[in-house]
Design an enzyme around this catalytic site. Structure first.
Site, PDB file in Angstrom:
ATOM      1  N   SER A   1      -2.870  -8.221   2.423  1.00  0.00           N
ATOM      2  CA  SER A   1      -2.184  -9.127   1.500  1.00  0.00           C
ATOM      3  C   SER A   1      -3.059 -10.329   1.156  1.00  0.00           C
ATOM      4  O   SER A   1      -3.135 -10.752  -0.005  1.00  0.00           O
ATOM      5  CB  SER A   1      -0.875  -9.613   2.116  1.00  0.00           C
ATOM      6  OG  SER A   1      -0.014  -8.537   2.380  1.00  0.00           O
TER       7      SER A   1
ATOM      8  N   ARG B   1       6.396   3.809  -8.224  1.00  0.00           N
ATOM      9  CA  ARG B   1       6.894   2.524  -7.744  1.00  0.00           C
ATOM     10  C   ARG B   1       7.214   1.581  -8.915  1.00  0.00           C
ATOM     11  O   ARG B   1       6.514   1.591  -9.936  1.00  0.00           O
ATOM     12  CB  ARG B   1       5.879   1.892  -6.777  1.00  0.00           C
ATOM     13  CG  ARG B   1       5.657   2.759  -5.553  1.00  0.00           C
ATOM     14  CD  ARG B   1       4.684   2.142  -4.583  1.00  0.00           C
ATOM     15  NE  ARG B   1       5.212   0.935  -3.952  1.00  0.00           N
ATOM     16  CZ  ARG B   1       4.564   0.233  -3.042  1.00  0.00           C
ATOM     17  NH1 ARG B   1       3.353   0.614  -2.657  1.00  0.00           N
ATOM     18  NH2 ARG B   1       5.110  -0.855  -2.509  1.00  0.00           N
TER      19      ARG B   1
ATOM     20  N   GLN C   1       5.998  -9.373  -4.537  1.00  0.00           N
ATOM     21  CA  GLN C   1       4.746  -9.318  -5.294  1.00  0.00           C
ATOM     22  C   GLN C   1       4.948  -9.686  -6.757  1.00  0.00           C
ATOM     23  O   GLN C   1       4.027 -10.170  -7.408  1.00  0.00           O
ATOM     24  CB  GLN C   1       4.117  -7.931  -5.183  1.00  0.00           C
ATOM     25  CG  GLN C   1       3.534  -7.646  -3.816  1.00  0.00           C
ATOM     26  CD  GLN C   1       2.968  -6.252  -3.696  1.00  0.00           C
ATOM     27  OE1 GLN C   1       2.929  -5.491  -4.667  1.00  0.00           O
ATOM     28  NE2 GLN C   1       2.531  -5.890  -2.499  1.00  0.00           N
TER      29      GLN C   1
ATOM     30  N   ASP D   1       7.835  -4.906   6.310  1.00  0.00           N
ATOM     31  CA  ASP D   1       6.728  -3.974   6.524  1.00  0.00           C
ATOM     32  C   ASP D   1       6.615  -3.552   7.976  1.00  0.00           C
ATOM     33  O   ASP D   1       5.962  -2.542   8.282  1.00  0.00           O
ATOM     34  CB  ASP D   1       5.404  -4.603   6.070  1.00  0.00           C
ATOM     35  CG  ASP D   1       5.137  -4.390   4.587  1.00  0.00           C
ATOM     36  OD1 ASP D   1       5.900  -3.641   3.943  1.00  0.00           O
ATOM     37  OD2 ASP D   1       4.170  -4.975   4.062  1.00  0.00           O
TER      38      ASP D   1
ATOM     39  N   ARG E   1      10.857   4.425   3.032  1.00  0.00           N
ATOM     40  CA  ARG E   1      10.547   4.291   4.459  1.00  0.00           C
ATOM     41  C   ARG E   1      11.771   4.415   5.346  1.00  0.00           C
ATOM     42  O   ARG E   1      11.666   4.878   6.483  1.00  0.00           O
ATOM     43  CB  ARG E   1       9.817   2.967   4.718  1.00  0.00           C
ATOM     44  CG  ARG E   1       8.385   2.995   4.248  1.00  0.00           C
ATOM     45  CD  ARG E   1       7.649   1.706   4.529  1.00  0.00           C
ATOM     46  NE  ARG E   1       6.264   1.810   4.070  1.00  0.00           N
ATOM     47  CZ  ARG E   1       5.456   0.786   3.871  1.00  0.00           C
ATOM     48  NH1 ARG E   1       5.897  -0.447   4.081  1.00  0.00           N
ATOM     49  NH2 ARG E   1       4.215   0.969   3.457  1.00  0.00           N
TER      50      ARG E   1
ATOM     51  N   ARG F   1       1.813   3.345   6.855  1.00  0.00           N
ATOM     52  CA  ARG F   1       2.625   2.660   7.864  1.00  0.00           C
ATOM     53  C   ARG F   1       3.483   3.644   8.667  1.00  0.00           C
ATOM     54  O   ARG F   1       3.794   3.378   9.830  1.00  0.00           O
ATOM     55  CB  ARG F   1       3.470   1.565   7.224  1.00  0.00           C
ATOM     56  CG  ARG F   1       2.613   0.515   6.535  1.00  0.00           C
ATOM     57  CD  ARG F   1       3.130  -0.891   6.716  1.00  0.00           C
ATOM     58  NE  ARG F   1       2.244  -1.846   6.056  1.00  0.00           N
ATOM     59  CZ  ARG F   1       1.137  -2.341   6.595  1.00  0.00           C
ATOM     60  NH1 ARG F   1       0.777  -1.990   7.814  1.00  0.00           N
ATOM     61  NH2 ARG F   1       0.384  -3.197   5.921  1.00  0.00           N
TER      62      ARG F   1
END
Length: 413
Positions: free
Chosen positions: A11, A109, A157, A296, A327, A370
Site C-alpha cells: 500500500s 473488480r 482506494q 485484509d 474472500r 492472501r
C-alpha cells in the site's frame, strides 16, 4: 527468537510511486516492495513516460508535475487494484489520450464510484466494455477541481485516489464521503501526502485538499503489516515467538492492529519504537471482532480460528467480497474442506472449532495471494495442506513460501 524481515508495504509503495511521479524533482524510495503488483505499477508509470530507475534497495523516480510525458499510452494494470485505480487518476491530471486495461481478475473488480467521481469533476472517461470496470479510456486535459461526492464503502482506494489527485488540480478538491471502509488506509495516504509537501484538512465528512502540487523527497517504505500478520499468527498458534522489526509504535499501517486481535485471543504482544513482538501462550480463545478497518487480515484470523477454544465470529467485512476473490466465501469453502463448521452472512463469518481437521487437504486459492498465505498458517496445525496455485503469492511476496518455511523450522512443533 525468530526475527522476520517482512518486505515493504504494498500500500505504501503504491502511494509513494504516485506521489513521486507527481512531485517536482527526483524522489528516492528506499526498501520498496518488489512484487508483481508494484512492478506493474512502475511499468505503468514507464508506459506513461515517467522515468523510473531501479536498484536492489531503492527506486528513483523523476517527477513530472505537469503529468505524463507522452501524449498517448496503453497501460496494462495486471492484477493490481492500486495500479488500476491510481494510475488513471494520475493520468487524468495530465494531457493526452490514455487507455487502461487489466487482468480478467481485476476486470471483475468494481471501479464505478471512482470513475463516476472523476466524471463529475469533468474528466472525459469512458468504460469500453462493462460500465464501472476496465478497460477504460481517458481523454485528459487536466482537472479543474471543485466539490465531489464519493461512496467509499466498497474500497478506501477510491478516496485515496481522489485525495492524491487533489494537489494536482487547478482549484483543489472538496470530497464529501458518504461511506468509508478501511479508514486507516486513508490515514496512510494523508500522512504520506504531507511527507511530500501537500496538505489535507477534514471538516466532518468532507476532505479538503488545496492545490499546490508535491515536492520530491527521500522516503523509507515500512514493512507490510498485512504480510506480517501471517508470521504473528504463526507465533500465536504454535506458542512460539516472532519479532518483526520496522513495524513499531510509529507505523502508518492500520493492519498492525491485527496484533490486538491476537492479544484478545491470549497472545502476548509488545510493540516498541523499533518493532513488534508476538509470543503465543499455548492456546487461543474464541472471540467476536469487528474487522472493518483491518479487513485484509480477516483471512489470517479465519485460518487460525479452527484452533481456538471457542467460536470466532468476524463482523463488518462485506468489502472482502470484492477483493481478488470473494474472500468470505473462499475462507468458508477452504475451512469446510478442512472439516470445520462455518457459517457466513453478507458481511460476517463465524468459525466453530471442534471437529478434528482433515489432513492432506488441497486449499483452493482462487488466485488470491492472501488466501494462500493465510492457510499456510493453518498448515502449522494441519499436516499435509497443499495449494492449487501456490505461486499467486508473487502478487505481494514472491519469497513467501521460503520465508515461511524458514520460520516454521524455528517454531515449536
Amino acid at each position: 527468537m525468530p526475527v522476520v524481515d517482512v518486505p515493504g508495504s504494498k500500500s505504501i509503495t503504491a502511494r509513494a510511486l504516485f506521489l513521486a511521479a507527481a512531485a517536482d524533482g527526483v524522489t528516492t524510495l528506499r526498501r520498496p516492495l518488489r512484487s508483481d503488483d508494484t512492478e506493474g505499477f512502475a511499468e505503468g508509470l514507464t508506459r506513461l513516460g515517467y522515468r523510473v530507475g531501479r536498484s536492489p534497495d531503492a527506486w528513483r523516480i523523476d517527477g513530472r508535475p505537469q503529468g505524463p510525458a507522452v501524449a498517448e499510452a496503453d497501460v496494462y494494470c495486471r492484477d493490481g487494484a492500486t495500479t488500476a485505480r491510481f494510475l488513471p487518476t494520475l493520468a487524468a491530471a495530465g494531457h493526452g489520450s490514455f487507455r487502461f486495461d487489466a487482468s480478467p481478475q481485476m476486470r471483475r473488480r468494481p471501479l464505478l464510484p471512482l470513475t463516476r467521481a472523476l466524471r463529475d469533476l469533468g474528466v472525459d472517461l469512458r468504460h469500453e466494455e462493462a460500465e464501472g470496470h476496465h478497460p477504460l479510456r481517458i481523454e485528459a486535459s487536466g482537472v479543474e477541481g471543485g466539490e465531489v461526492v464519493l461512496d467509499a464503502g466498497q474500497s478506501s482506494q477510491y478516496l485515496t485516489a481522489l485525495l492524491l489527485l487533489g494537489p494536482l488540480t487547478r482549484k483543489g478538491l472538496r470530497i464529501r464521503v458518504t461511506d468509508l471502509v478501511s479508514a486507516p488506509y486513508v490515514e496512510i495516504t494523508i500522512a504520506m501526502m504531507r511527507a511530500f509537501g501537500a496538505e489535507v484538512h477534514r471538516e466532518g465528512a468532507v476532505y479538503v485538499v488545496p492545490p499546490g502540487g508535491y515536492q520530491a523527497t527521500t522516503y523509507d517504505i515500512e514493512p507490510d503489516a498485512s504480510t506480517a500478520s501471517y508470521f504473528f499468527a504463526a507465533a500465536a498458534l504454535t506458542g512460539g515467538e516472532v519479532t518483526v522489526p520496522g513495524l513499531g509504535t510509529g507505523a502508518l499501517q492500520g493492519d498492525l492492529g491485527f496484533v490486538d486481535v491476537l492479544r484478545r485471543m491470549g497472545a502476548e504482544v509488545e510493540t516498541g519504537a523499533e518493532g513488534t513482538r508476538v509470543r503465543g501462550t499455548g492456546g487461543l480463545r474464541g472471540l467476536t471482532v469487528n474487522m472493518r478497518d483491518i479487513s485484509d487480515t480477516m483471512p489470517t484470523l479465519a485460518a487460525i480460528a479452527p484452533f481456538a477454544s471457542g467460536p470466532v465470529r468476524i463482523e463488518d467485512v462485506g468489502n472482502t467480497r470484492v477483493k481478488e476473490c470473494d474472500r468470505l466465501e473462499a475462507c468458508a469453502e477452504n475451512l469446510r474442506r478442512l472439516g470445520v463448521d462455518v457459517l457466513t452472512g453478507d458481511d460476517w463469518i463465524e468459525i466453530r472449532p471442534g471437529a478434528t481437521p482433515v489432513t492432506d487437504t488441497e486449499i483452493k486459492s482462487y488466485g488470491d495471494h492472501r488466501i494462500v498465505m493465510s492457510f499456510a498458517v493453518a498448515g502449522l496445525g494441519v499436516p499435509g495442506i497443499s495449494f492449487d496455485d501456490p505461486g499467486c503469492v508473487r502478487k505481494t511476496f514472491p519469497g513467501f513460501h521460503e520465508e515461511f518455511a524458514s520460520l516454521r523450522g524455528q517454531l515449536p512443533a
